[in-house]
Design a protein around this motif. Structure first.
Motif, PDB file in Angstrom:
ATOM      1  N   LEU A 378       0.824  -1.200   0.000  1.00  0.00           N
ATOM      2  CA  LEU A 378       0.000   0.000   0.000  1.00  0.00           C
ATOM      3  C   LEU A 378       0.864   1.257   0.000  1.00  0.00           C
ATOM      4  N   ALA A 379       2.008   1.209   0.669  1.00  0.00           N
ATOM      5  CA  ALA A 379       2.899   2.368   0.659  1.00  0.00           C
ATOM      6  C   ALA A 379       3.422   2.629  -0.748  1.00  0.00           C
ATOM      7  N   VAL A 380       3.836   1.560  -1.452  1.00  0.00           N
ATOM      8  CA  VAL A 380       4.297   1.720  -2.831  1.00  0.00           C
ATOM      9  C   VAL A 380       3.159   2.191  -3.719  1.00  0.00           C
ATOM     10  N   ALA A 381       1.968   1.631  -3.504  1.00  0.00           N
ATOM     11  CA  ALA A 381       0.815   2.031  -4.311  1.00  0.00           C
ATOM     12  C   ALA A 381       0.527   3.518  -4.160  1.00  0.00           C
ATOM     13  N   ARG A 382       0.602   4.032  -2.941  1.00  0.00           N
ATOM     14  CA  ARG A 382       0.375   5.469  -2.745  1.00  0.00           C
ATOM     15  C   ARG A 382       1.454   6.293  -3.444  1.00  0.00           C
ATOM     16  N   ASP A 383       2.716   5.847  -3.373  1.00  0.00           N
ATOM     17  CA  ASP A 383       3.796   6.569  -4.063  1.00  0.00           C
ATOM     18  C   ASP A 383       3.565   6.587  -5.566  1.00  0.00           C
ATOM     19  N   LEU A 384       3.157   5.466  -6.121  1.00  0.00           N
ATOM     20  CA  LEU A 384       2.892   5.403  -7.566  1.00  0.00           C
ATOM     21  C   LEU A 384       1.748   6.328  -7.951  1.00  0.00           C
ATOM     22  N   ALA A 385       0.710   6.362  -7.138  1.00  0.00           N
ATOM     23  CA  ALA A 385      -0.424   7.239  -7.437  1.00  0.00           C
ATOM     24  C   ALA A 385      -0.012   8.707  -7.376  1.00  0.00           C
ATOM     25  N   GLU A 386       0.742   9.075  -6.365  1.00  0.00           N
ATOM     26  CA  GLU A 386       1.148  10.472  -6.216  1.00  0.00           C
ATOM     27  C   GLU A 386       2.149  10.891  -7.285  1.00  0.00           C
ATOM     28  N   ALA A 387       2.926   9.917  -7.818  1.00  0.00           N
ATOM     29  CA  ALA A 387       3.895  10.255  -8.864  1.00  0.00           C
ATOM     30  C   ALA A 387       3.201  10.770 -10.115  1.00  0.00           C
ATOM     31  N   ASP A 388       1.960  10.365 -10.366  1.00  0.00           N
ATOM     32  CA  ASP A 388       1.207  10.824 -11.541  1.00  0.00           C
ATOM     33  C   ASP A 388       0.227  11.936 -11.198  1.00  0.00           C
ATOM     34  N   GLY A 389       0.346  12.502 -10.024  1.00  0.00           N
ATOM     35  CA  GLY A 389      -0.548  13.585  -9.648  1.00  0.00           C
ATOM     36  C   GLY A 389      -1.860  13.123  -9.053  1.00  0.00           C
ATOM     37  N   GLY A 390      -2.025  11.840  -8.806  1.00  0.00           N
ATOM     38  CA  GLY A 390      -3.240  11.333  -8.178  1.00  0.00           C
ATOM     39  C   GLY A 390      -3.041  11.141  -6.696  1.00  0.00           C
ATOM     40  N   ARG A 391      -3.973  10.407  -6.090  1.00  0.00           N
ATOM     41  CA  ARG A 391      -3.833  10.106  -4.669  1.00  0.00           C
ATOM     42  C   ARG A 391      -4.609   8.836  -4.350  1.00  0.00           C
ATOM     43  N   LEU A 392      -4.142   8.140  -3.349  1.00  0.00           N
ATOM     44  CA  LEU A 392      -4.773   6.908  -2.893  1.00  0.00           C
ATOM     45  C   LEU A 392      -5.166   7.094  -1.438  1.00  0.00           C
ATOM     46  N   GLU A 393      -6.450   6.845  -1.133  1.00  0.00           N
ATOM     47  CA  GLU A 393      -6.952   7.064   0.218  1.00  0.00           C
ATOM     48  C   GLU A 393      -7.795   5.882   0.661  1.00  0.00           C
ATOM     49  N   MET A 394      -7.878   5.720   1.975  1.00  0.00           N
ATOM     50  CA  MET A 394      -8.803   4.751   2.547  1.00  0.00           C
ATOM     51  C   MET A 394     -10.078   5.502   2.922  1.00  0.00           C
ATOM     52  N   LEU A 395     -11.147   5.234   2.190  1.00  0.00           N
ATOM     53  CA  LEU A 395     -12.405   5.975   2.377  1.00  0.00           C
ATOM     54  C   LEU A 395     -13.252   5.404   3.498  1.00  0.00           C
ATOM     55  N   GLN A 396     -13.104   4.118   3.779  1.00  0.00           N
ATOM     56  CA  GLN A 396     -13.929   3.470   4.795  1.00  0.00           C
ATOM     57  C   GLN A 396     -13.162   2.265   5.333  1.00  0.00           C
ATOM     58  N   THR A 397     -13.313   2.014   6.651  1.00  0.00           N
ATOM     59  CA  THR A 397     -12.590   0.895   7.254  1.00  0.00           C
ATOM     60  C   THR A 397     -13.412  -0.380   7.313  1.00  0.00           C
ATOM     61  N   LYS A 398     -14.739  -0.292   7.564  1.00  0.00           N
ATOM     62  CA  LYS A 398     -15.610  -1.465   7.654  1.00  0.00           C
ATOM     63  C   LYS A 398     -16.922  -1.194   6.925  1.00  0.00           C
ATOM     64  N   PRO A 399     -17.157  -1.903   5.827  1.00  0.00           N
ATOM     65  CA  PRO A 399     -16.218  -2.733   5.066  1.00  0.00           C
ATOM     66  C   PRO A 399     -15.136  -1.854   4.443  1.00  0.00           C
ATOM     67  N   PRO A 400     -13.992  -2.427   4.124  1.00  0.00           N
ATOM     68  CA  PRO A 400     -12.889  -1.595   3.630  1.00  0.00           C
ATOM     69  C   PRO A 400     -13.186  -1.039   2.244  1.00  0.00           C
ATOM     70  N   VAL A 401     -12.915   0.244   2.080  1.00  0.00           N
ATOM     71  CA  VAL A 401     -13.088   0.897   0.781  1.00  0.00           C
ATOM     72  C   VAL A 401     -11.854   1.777   0.546  1.00  0.00           C
ATOM     73  N   PHE A 402     -11.115   1.466  -0.514  1.00  0.00           N
ATOM     74  CA  PHE A 402      -9.966   2.277  -0.922  1.00  0.00           C
ATOM     75  C   PHE A 402     -10.319   3.007  -2.200  1.00  0.00           C
ATOM     76  N   GLY A 403      -9.934   4.285  -2.283  1.00  0.00           N
ATOM     77  CA  GLY A 403     -10.249   5.089  -3.450  1.00  0.00           C
ATOM     78  C   GLY A 403      -9.002   5.604  -4.135  1.00  0.00           C
TER      79      GLY A 403
END
Length: 424
Positions: A378-403
């Motif tokens: 997940l740390a690498v995934a966030r770095d990859l997303a931010e490298a292209d000007g995007g972002r990766l966030e956890m929107l909800q914990t239960k049930p898990p939702v990543f955006g």
């Protein structure tokens, strides 16, 4: 080095003491001799004046009267015209210092003093000079030892620091010694240590990222190759081989992406691409793995969305989220697409228990991981997303939702103003 510093300092001090000491001895010896000669002559003149006053007064001069006026260890001879010679004191043996004076009445006074008194005074002076020279040598040795320790100890520390850098321990010491030249060397070594530490951190991070990010494409590629070995259908072999070649291309892209991101995480090659293609590609690659554990993976939401980013990097981010759901989640995994403002959003969710409360927002930290996980994906995934000007966030914990949020603005319009309309 310490010994050389002490020897050089001591040699300089000894040379200075020898030059100035010999000169001082010569000057003091001459000064003492001249002073003794002047004292004897003054003594003779004083006795002559006493004899003159006695001759003009009582008219008699004897040895008893002069003996009280003569300094110890001196010998005096008084010759008065027409009278016997008068001698006072004991005649000295050996070399003497002689002073002579003639009175107003024609008398002659000669005073003698043994040269041994001058020799004793010179000896005392030489003893004092020798003691001062000895104290100077001792002080020079102590100062040389202190200065040698002050210079050699920092050099030893700096040598140890350089050795630690060479052995792979890049921790800066931030130690200064009060010597500008040595402090400059320490500054350079500390700067080098910090640069080496950053380089080693980047190398370790690249190795960790590569080991994690390459595992998924290699696993998928192995599954495709196994499918090829287990079937005799030529069409199936061609289809699986085509998919395998696609995965090899993605694997190459992953390696290139990791190398680029390790050099400069802000470097990106963002383009406008179709999200559906990337999502369908991930579904096709992960369905066999999910079928193997009795689970499903589906997609829904808005279709034909155009987003700005690097397709390979977006695929890797989605692969990390899908693999995370496969390892830690449960039930069906769903990829939903939607639009918010000028951003396209891909949500990844499953029916599992969700993210533990003790992880929370820290789930993107590299040192945080769940069971049987490296804590890197997940740390690498966030770095990859931010490298292209995007972002990766956890929107909800239960049930898990990543955006995953990606811009929908084309790259050529992000930094350039819209052209003015042309009037014809």
């Amino acid at each position: 080095m310490r010994r050389r510093l002490i020897q050089s300092t001591l040699s300089v001090v000894l040379v200075v003491i020898a030059v100035f000491g010999v000169s001082l001895v010569l000057v003091e010896t001459r000064t003492i001799s001249n002073s003794a000669q002047e004292r004897v002559e003054l003594e003779a003149a004083r006795l002559a004046s006493i004899v003159d006053s006695r001759l003009l007064g009582a008219g008699t001069v004897d040895a008893d009267m002069l003996r009280d006026q003569l300094t110890n260890e001196r010998y005096a001879v008084v010759r008065i015209p027409g009278k016997p010679v008068i001698s006072v004191g004991s005649r000295p043996e050996g070399e003497v210092i002689r002073g002579r004076a003639i009175g107003e009445e024609g008398e002659t006074v000669v005073v003698e003093e043994p040269r041994s008194s001058v020799t004793r005074e010179v000896g005392r002076t030489l003893l004092i000079i020798g003691l001062v020279a000895l104290l100077a040598v001792i002080a020079a040795v102590l100062l040389a030892i202190r200065q040698a320790n002050r210079l050699s100890s920092p050099l030893t520390d700096l040598a140890e620091t350089a050795e630690r850098l060479g052995s792979g321990d890049p921790r800066p010491r931030h130690k200064r010694y009060g010597v500008p030249e040595l402090d400059r060397v320490a500054d350079v070594l500390d700067s080098s240590a910090e640069r080496i530490a950053r380089m080693l951190t980047a190398e370790r991070r690249l190795a960790a990222d590569a080991s994690h990010q390459l595992r998924t494409p290699l696993t998928a590629l192995s599954m495709r190759l196994e499918e090829i070995t287990l079937t005799d259908d030529l069409d199936t072999v061609k289809e699986e081989a085509t998919i395998a070649l696609t995965q090899v291309e993605r694997l190459t892209d992953v390696v290139q992406r990791l190398l680029t991101n390790s050099r400069d995480p802000r470097t990106g090659s963002a383009v406008t691409f179709d999200l559906d293609e990337v999502i369908q590609q991930q579904l096709a690659e992960w369905r066999p793995a999910y079928r193997g554990v009795g689970r499903a993976i589906v997609s829904s939401g808005k279709r034909h969305l155009q987003a700005v980013g690097t397709p390979g990097a977006v695929a890797q981010v989605l692969a990390a989220l899908i693999e995370n759901s496969l390892m830690h989640g449960g039930g069906t995994v769903a990829l939903r697409t939607r639009v918010t403002g000028n951003q396209a959003v891909i949500e990844v969710t499953d029916e599992g228990p969700g993210v533990p409360a003790d992880l929370g927002a820290r789930i993107f930290e590299r040192t945080i991981s769940g069971r049987n996980s490296t804590g890197i994906g997940l740390a690498v995934a966030r770095d990859l997303a931010e490298a292209d000007g995007g972002r990766l966030e956890m929107l909800q914990t239960k049930p898990p939702v990543f955006g995953l949020f990606l811009s929908t603005t084309p790259p050529d319009r992000k930094h350039r103003p819209d052209p003015e309309p042309t009037v014809r």
